[in-house]
Write a protein that holds these residues in place. Structure first.
Motif, mmCIF file in Angstrom:
data_model
loop_
_atom_site.group_PDB
_atom_site.id
_atom_site.type_symbol
_atom_site.label_atom_id
_atom_site.label_comp_id
_atom_site.label_asym_id
_atom_site.label_seq_id
_atom_site.Cartn_x
_atom_site.Cartn_y
_atom_site.Cartn_z
ATOM 1 N N GLY A 47 0.815 -1.205 0.000
ATOM 2 C CA GLY A 47 0.000 0.000 0.000
ATOM 3 C C GLY A 47 0.842 1.246 0.000
ATOM 4 O O GLY A 47 1.971 1.261 -0.472
ATOM 5 N N THR A 48 0.291 2.308 0.572
ATOM 6 C CA THR A 48 0.904 3.627 0.529
ATOM 7 C C THR A 48 1.125 4.153 1.941
ATOM 8 O O THR A 48 0.306 3.928 2.829
ATOM 9 C CB THR A 48 -0.021 4.595 -0.240
ATOM 10 O OG1 THR A 48 -0.109 4.167 -1.599
ATOM 11 C CG2 THR A 48 0.513 6.019 -0.197
ATOM 12 N N VAL A 49 2.230 4.843 2.118
ATOM 13 C CA VAL A 49 2.504 5.548 3.364
ATOM 14 C C VAL A 49 2.477 7.040 3.064
ATOM 15 O O VAL A 49 3.121 7.513 2.126
ATOM 16 C CB VAL A 49 3.873 5.154 3.953
ATOM 17 C CG1 VAL A 49 4.210 6.033 5.151
ATOM 18 C CG2 VAL A 49 3.875 3.683 4.363
ATOM 19 N N ARG A 76 10.579 -1.427 1.425
ATOM 20 C CA ARG A 76 9.648 -2.346 2.087
ATOM 21 C C ARG A 76 8.428 -2.634 1.223
ATOM 22 O O ARG A 76 7.409 -3.128 1.710
ATOM 23 C CB ARG A 76 9.253 -1.773 3.451
ATOM 24 C CG ARG A 76 10.422 -1.816 4.444
ATOM 25 C CD ARG A 76 10.325 -0.762 5.506
ATOM 26 N NE ARG A 76 11.433 -0.822 6.451
ATOM 27 C CZ ARG A 76 12.644 -0.330 6.217
ATOM 28 N NH1 ARG A 76 12.913 0.263 5.057
ATOM 29 N NH2 ARG A 76 13.605 -0.436 7.108
ATOM 30 N N GLY A 77 8.539 -2.329 -0.070
ATOM 31 C CA GLY A 77 7.475 -2.658 -1.014
ATOM 32 C C GLY A 77 6.270 -1.752 -0.961
ATOM 33 O O GLY A 77 5.191 -2.118 -1.423
ATOM 34 N N LEU A 78 6.438 -0.562 -0.424
ATOM 35 C CA LEU A 78 5.343 0.384 -0.301
ATOM 36 C C LEU A 78 5.616 1.636 -1.130
ATOM 37 O O LEU A 78 6.748 1.880 -1.569
ATOM 38 C CB LEU A 78 5.154 0.786 1.160
ATOM 39 C CG LEU A 78 4.859 -0.356 2.150
ATOM 40 C CD1 LEU A 78 4.933 0.145 3.567
ATOM 41 C CD2 LEU A 78 3.512 -0.984 1.864
ATOM 42 N N ASN A 79 4.577 2.411 -1.340
ATOM 43 C CA ASN A 79 4.706 3.683 -2.044
ATOM 44 C C ASN A 79 4.708 4.826 -1.039
ATOM 45 O O ASN A 79 3.957 4.800 -0.065
ATOM 46 C CB ASN A 79 3.546 3.884 -3.031
ATOM 47 C CG ASN A 79 3.506 2.803 -4.088
ATOM 48 O OD1 ASN A 79 4.525 2.458 -4.671
ATOM 49 N ND2 ASN A 79 2.320 2.251 -4.322
ATOM 50 N N ALA A 80 5.519 5.834 -1.291
ATOM 51 C CA ALA A 80 5.553 7.015 -0.445
ATOM 52 C C ALA A 80 4.879 8.173 -1.150
ATOM 53 O O ALA A 80 5.174 8.463 -2.305
ATOM 54 C CB ALA A 80 6.992 7.382 -0.103
ATOM 55 N N VAL A 81 3.956 8.828 -0.467
ATOM 56 C CA VAL A 81 3.321 10.037 -0.988
ATOM 57 C C VAL A 81 3.676 11.182 -0.047
ATOM 58 O O VAL A 81 3.314 11.164 1.130
ATOM 59 C CB VAL A 81 1.789 9.880 -1.104
ATOM 60 C CG1 VAL A 81 1.156 11.211 -1.498
ATOM 61 C CG2 VAL A 81 1.428 8.802 -2.104
ATOM 62 N N ALA A 131 11.667 4.817 11.521
ATOM 63 C CA ALA A 131 10.318 5.391 11.478
ATOM 64 C C ALA A 131 9.367 4.496 10.694
ATOM 65 O O ALA A 131 8.234 4.236 11.133
ATOM 66 C CB ALA A 131 10.358 6.789 10.863
ATOM 67 N N ILE A 132 9.796 4.012 9.525
ATOM 68 C CA ILE A 132 8.889 3.171 8.731
ATOM 69 C C ILE A 132 8.708 1.810 9.389
ATOM 70 O O ILE A 132 7.608 1.245 9.385
ATOM 71 C CB ILE A 132 9.371 3.036 7.268
ATOM 72 C CG1 ILE A 132 8.353 2.240 6.445
ATOM 73 C CG2 ILE A 132 10.746 2.448 7.183
ATOM 74 C CD1 ILE A 132 6.973 2.857 6.396
ATOM 75 N N ASP A 133 9.758 1.270 10.008
ATOM 76 C CA ASP A 133 9.606 -0.004 10.716
ATOM 77 C C ASP A 133 8.605 0.123 11.859
ATOM 78 O O ASP A 133 7.772 -0.770 12.074
ATOM 79 C CB ASP A 133 10.961 -0.470 11.270
ATOM 80 C CG ASP A 133 11.864 -1.050 10.197
ATOM 81 O OD1 ASP A 133 11.352 -1.379 9.108
ATOM 82 O OD2 ASP A 133 13.081 -1.154 10.448
ATOM 83 N N MET A 134 8.675 1.228 12.595
ATOM 84 C CA MET A 134 7.741 1.435 13.689
ATOM 85 C C MET A 134 6.308 1.570 13.161
ATOM 86 O O MET A 134 5.366 1.008 13.727
ATOM 87 C CB MET A 134 8.120 2.668 14.500
ATOM 88 C CG MET A 134 7.211 2.910 15.703
ATOM 89 S SD MET A 134 7.740 4.319 16.716
ATOM 90 C CE MET A 134 9.161 3.620 17.558
ATOM 91 N N LEU A 135 6.156 2.290 12.066
ATOM 92 C CA LEU A 135 4.816 2.467 11.501
ATOM 93 C C LEU A 135 4.213 1.129 11.079
ATOM 94 O O LEU A 135 3.031 0.860 11.324
ATOM 95 C CB LEU A 135 4.869 3.410 10.299
ATOM 96 C CG LEU A 135 3.505 3.761 9.692
ATOM 97 C CD1 LEU A 135 2.736 4.688 10.633
ATOM 98 C CD2 LEU A 135 3.662 4.415 8.324
#
Length: 340
Positions: free
Chosen positions: A61-63, A97-102, A308-312
């Motif tokens: 998904g997206t972060v 991590r296979g996600l999209n950043a917006v 930060a992304i690991d925690m999220l």
């Protein structure tokens, strides 16, 4: 499908038969519990799946990354590079991590009127990383959203939320300790003190290092501000001219101030480090450096972004409890410190 019950600090306390306060101290990495008990509490947090310690699967998904627009167009080129590196680091970590950043900018009008970016209602996303300094009222609006949230690089006391930040207290403590180990006993401080959480923590690290080593803090040799410095070069000049006696060393709240201080000392015929030693914070370069190789504390930007992304990704639902993960900065020793 029924939603999994969110694990609380009280659940961990009940599981171990201890107080919730002990759990809080351990998870916030504060004094008050033994190392053995801290390890037991952390293991229980992992076992029970508490917040960031939970082992939740990574979903595609997206972060959404919310960023104050002012730091994306910073007038100070080196600060712009610092924040640009952080934003790019976040994008890189999220993609890895296979996600999209917006990236969703927050302009001054939006912040003043508590208006969220349209992305918050128009996109499907896994969670939000709120990066940088925003007004408390705006942070509360984001905090009230029913989504996983992690604050990066700054936070507001009393607003319970997972946070990833540089360990400014320990970093400043180590920076001042370098001066103390070099024999300095008369050490001044220059920098903001409570403009942001990071500034406040750096001041506290200085205070703690001086206090624990039995060294007095001379108010005349502290140039502190709660609102930041509007014209640092002029203010530093006025401050230095008003000092009856210079300390043998200064700890500065950031490298910009450290380099400007060195420049103002230089025009007054005062040499660094021969006459005055300086330690900074951030590990940034400035045009005002004029060849000065500054001893400083390097903020570990890549590690902050990755944490930060690991925690999220380990945060389930609207997890709203105080949890702070600090990344310790690295000491960079150069030639701006001389043994006293």
């Amino acid at each position: 499908m029924a939603r999994k019950k969110k694990v609380s600090m009280q659940d961990i306390a009940d599981h171990l038969g201890i107080s919730k306060n002990a759990v809080s101290l351990a998870l916030l990495n504060k004094q008050g519990v033994s190392a053995d008990m801290r390890n037991k509490i952390i293991e229980a947090a992992k076992q029970l799946g508490y917040g960031p310690y939970g082992d939740q699967p990574v979903a595609s998904g997206t972060v959404l990354v919310l960023v104050p627009e002012r730091i994306m167009s910073y007038e100070d080129n080196e600060h712009f590079k610092f924040f640009h590196d952080m934003i790019w680091g976040l994008e890189k970590s999220i993609r890895a991590r296979g996600l999209n950043a917006v990236i969703a900018p927050i302009d001054a009008e939006m912040e003043a009127n508590l208006i969220l970016p349209r992305h918050c209602t128009e996109l499907n996303y896994k969670g939000i990383i709120l990066f940088g300094i925003v007004d408390r009222a705006y942070a509360e609006v984001v905090w009230e959203l029913d989504v996983p949230l992690v604050m990066l690089d700054s936070y507001h006391s009393g607003l319970p939320c997972p946070v990833v930040a540089s360990d400014n207290v320990e970093g400043a403590y180590e920076g001042v300790s370098v001066l103390i180990q070099a024999g300095h006993r008369d050490i001044g401080f220059i920098g903001p003190t409570n403009l942001t959480s990071s500034h406040q923590e750096r001041w506290f690290g200085y205070w703690r290092a001086m206090t624990e080593n039995g060294l007095p803090i001379d108010p005349a040799k502290v140039m502190a501000s709660s609102v930041g410095f509007q014209d640092t070069k002029a203010e530093l000049g006025t401050y230095l001219d008003g000092l009856k006696q210079l300390p043998t060393a200064f700890f500065c709240g950031n490298d910009r101030i450290a380099y400007l201080l060195a420049s103002q000392l230089r025009v007054r015929g005062i040499r660094v480090p021969e006459d005055v030693s300086i330690v900074g914070f951030d590990d940034l370069k400035y045009e005002e450096s004029e060849g000065l190789r500054l001893t400083t504390m390097r903020v570990e930007k890549a590690r902050l972004c990755s944490a930060a992304i690991d925690m999220l990704l380990k945060t389930e639902g609207k997890f709203r409890e105080t949890f702070r993960h600090y990344i310790r900065p690295a000491l960079v020793t150069r030639e701006s410190v001389r043994k006293c």
